[in-house]
Design an enzyme around this catalytic site. Structure first.
Site: not given
Length: 752
Positions: A405, A410, A598, A602, A752
């Site tokens: 992750h 990221h 992602h 996530n 997010i």
């Protein structure tokens, strides 16, 4: 005639010859049988409310009265009156949706009936009504009943409804005529603990809070059962007719098949690999301690060599990257192993765990300490197996958060964003193509450096590597290759697919595990992205020379390699930015990482990681060794030992809060196939092609939903009955309505 059956006093109009002596003589001459059949009349008043404008026909409601003083020798209960039906009622209150009526009736009873103390009422109407109160008038008193209860149709209840008068008494003082009625009513109210409660059932039973979740709506609605366990103690609730979460949702986290399913359809489906060499060995060639003999007992008739030849043995490997750090990790108050888990592909497409190997470092790489655990259904071995699975899950949670992750989405994308801003003008078509996929990412990463991955940050507090989390991340970055991050390349690397020479297959690979939700759905998304990128790039670059001659593009690609990923500058696997195919592959991989990959890693975190026993992020105890004090503690109460092995309350709360935040879509989320502005590019051809891309994603979502409904694809739901929705491209046409925890939807960017 009064209630006792005696004649009323003669009026003045009675003839003189009708003297009291005559009357007495006449009464004395009555036959005893005739006296026994004499009746009295009681008056009853019933106040009823019903939720419909038309009154209920009185003949459909009947009442019988029980005596509270006289016992029927045949039943042992109070004497029972004849049945009396309601007649025309009088409305006392009327609104558009409810009507309150008073019904007055006459009830004939035996002359020696005694005092009424209970009644039963029967509703033969098709609808329910609310009985507010009742009263029964005798010659010298009015007996009141506060009812306040719904009376359901007899076709549903199968029994009449009993009410006692407002007079109270202790059990030992219950009139003999009411003893059996009192007992039967309590038995009826307790029920037998079986079956599902219906609306009309008057049964008061205990249950846990097992109806808070609603898995049919998606994994984000899964909730643990409160009550009945040491982990979630809670007051009991009244058992009702409300549908509760099934037992499988209660206990699916313990199920071995769910344990295997989450490796291919959970929140971390990118680590499992097909095993090609047995026994497994580390990078130094040191072999695992798992023996072929214990594997072959569980292969459903296959030999190990046959199963491996047909691609049916899989491994979740968390060994090599942890072994060098375990002594340092375990000196900080946690208990961690390195693990290998082997699984077998059954004929129904599900993965059956075969064995778990937990390892600790020895005095040299050749002297590792191994323990091998086998699945079991009951007893001590089953409890030990559960402890071993918890350690595997802790390993997997760490790799998921730190590597798959954080690092592989990221962190690796940020250099591409910086280079794009620095080297590609906003007028450049590639800038225009990529910019939606970079929304908010640098801001999110900056926040992560402040509170998540920093010294003393959340990762160091909830993940078992603690202060060396980022050091482990550094080690695994050494293994990262950009050309292996596209989905087909990743599946080939892990042995989950083989190359397919068929040119009509756009992915050019074939999956070995056909019911692999992440891969099956992901490959469709991958193809759609790649076709869109290819059409976009082909519009602006007519040949390879145009790519080589694009100074901004070349500067962009060079800066990514030499500065953004400068520690990888000398690696030879970087694509050469000289052909259209390499440009398309690079851009498709970048968009895939920032969007679908992602999203898959996530947005399911709250559903799977929010319940600590399903994916603990650290363990506080080792699996106990036989003969030790801890093993005695474990044998005394295996469940208690398991709970003590989990993170403490603060760590679990912090982890749950983190995955709650991470799993939420923003209120202004823009999903794959959408743009913030309808005029995002001033080119009608490109806009039309983008509309086709969006339509293709909608069709993919329809096909995913169809697969999720296919009962043959067991990994689509598994024992937990949770659909795999993490690669649904879009949750809604309105981004605002799709915010929060939805467990679905592919945002354009890492946000997010």
């Amino acid at each position: 005639m009064n209630i006792n059956g005696m004649p009323k006093k003669a009026s003045s109009s009675v003839p003189k010859w009708h003297s009291s002596s005559v009357t007495t003589k006449m009464l004395n001459n009555f036959n005893p049988i005739c006296q026994a059949t004499q009746q009295s009349t009681l008056k009853g008043k019933f106040v009823i409310t019903h939720n419909h404008s038309k009154s209920i026909p009185g003949k459909l409601i009947s009442v019988q009265i029980y005596s509270g003083t006289e016992v029927d020798p045949e039943t042992g209960k109070g004497k029972l009156s004849e049945k009396a039906c309601f007649k025309q009622g009088e409305s006392i209150k009327h609104s558009h949706d409810a009507q309150t009526m008073i019904y007055k009736i006459k009830i004939h009873v035996d002359s020696h009936f005694g005092t009424p103390r209970a009644f039963v009422i029967q509703n033969q109407h098709k609808k329910k009504f609310f009985l507010q109160s009742a009263s029964i008038e005798t010659n010298d008193r009015i007996i009141h009943f506060d009812c306040n209860s719904w009376i359901y149709p007899i076709k549903k209840t199968k029994s009449d409804r009993l009410f006692f008068s407002n007079r109270c008494c202790l059990p030992s003082h219950t009139p003999r005529a009411l003893v059996e009625l009192r007992k039967e009513e309590l038995d009826r109210l307790r029920g037998n603990g079986m079956g599902e409660r219906k609306e009309w059932d008057r049964i008061y039973d205990y249950d846990c809070y097992n109806d808070l979740g609603d898995p049919d709506k998606g994994p984000e609605h899964l909730r643990p059962v409160l009550g009945g366990s040491r982990l979630f103690p809670y007051p009991r609730r009244g058992r009702t007719g409300r549908k509760h979460s099934t037992a499988e949702n209660e206990w699916a986290w313990k199920d071995d098949m769910e344990f295997g399913r989450q490796m291919i359809a959970g929140t971390h489906p990118t680590r499992i690999q097909c095993l090609t060499t047995f026994p497994p060995q580390n990078k130094f060639g040191i072999q695992s301690s798992i023996k072929q003999s214990i594997i072959e007992q569980k292969l459903e008739g296959w030999t190990l060599s046959q199963a491996m030849e047909h691609g049916r043995i899989f491994m979740l490997d968390h060994h090599d990257f942890l072994i060098p750090y375990l002594n340092r990790i375990n000196a900080n108050g946690v208990c961690a192993y390195a693990s290998r888990t082997l699984l077998f592909l059954r004929s129904d497409g599900m993965l059956k765990p075969l064995t778990i190997e937990l390892s600790l470092p020895g005095q040299s790489p050749h002297l590792e300490i191994h323990r091998v655990f086998l699945p079991a259904k009951q007893g001590t071995q089953a409890a030990l197996w559960q402890l071993a699975k918890a350690h595997v899950l802790a390993n997997d949670a760490v790799y998921h958060q730190l590597i798959s992750h954080w690092l592989y989405t990221h962190a690796v994308v940020e250099p591409f964003i910086i280079a794009t801003k620095r080297r590609l003008s906003v007028m450049h078509p590639i800038h225009r193509l990529l910019n939606p996929h970079f929304k908010d990412t640098m801001h999110i990463n900056a926040l992560a450096r402040l509170i998540l991955i920093n010294s003393g940050g959340i990762f160091e507090r909830i993940l078992f590597p603690g202060e060396i989390c980022m050091q482990i991340s550094c080690d695994l970055y050494k293994e990262w290759r950009f050309n292996e991050q596209g989905l087909p390349a990743d599946l080939l690397k892990r042995g989950m697919a083989v190359k397919d020479p068929d040119k009509n297959n756009p992915t050019r690979i074939q999956l070995l595990l056909l019911d692999y939700p992440y891969a099956t759905d992901g490959l469709e998304i991958w193809v759609a992205i790649k076709e869109w990128v290819k059409d976009f790039c082909s519009f602006f670059y007519k040949d390879n020379e145009a790519i080589e001659g694009d100074v901004e593009l070349q500067a962009w690609w060079s800066e990514i390699r030499t500065q953004g990923h400068g520690d990888k500058y000398n690696d030879i696997w970087w694509y050469q930015m000289t052909t259209l195919s390499n440009l398309v592959e690079s851009l498709t991989t970048l968009i895939w990482i920032a969007s679908a990959k992602h999203a898959s890693l996530n947005y399911g975190q709250y559903a799977y990681n929010g319940f600590p026993p399903n994916r603990p992020m650290l363990c506080r105890k080792f699996v106990p060794l036989e003969g030790t004090v801890e093993f005695g503690e474990f044998l005394k109460d295996p469940d208690k030992f398991f709970l003590k092995m989990l993170p403490d309350r603060f760590e679990m709360s912090l982890a749950a809060a983190l995955v709650d935040v991470l799993s939420r879509h923003t209120c202004d989320e823009v999903y794959l196939g959408c743009q913030q502005s309808p005029g995002w590019i001033d080119n009608e051809v490109i806009q039309n092609r983008f509309a086709e891309f969006k339509q293709e994603l909608k069709e993919i979502q329809t096909r995913i939903m169809q697969r999720n409904r296919d009962p043959k694809l067991k990994n689509r739901r598994g024992p937990a009955n949770i659909e795999y929705t993490l690669l649904y491209p879009d949750t809604s046409s309105s981004s605002a309505s799709a915010s929060g925890i939805t467990g679905r939807g592919i945002p354009n960017s890492i946000s997010i």
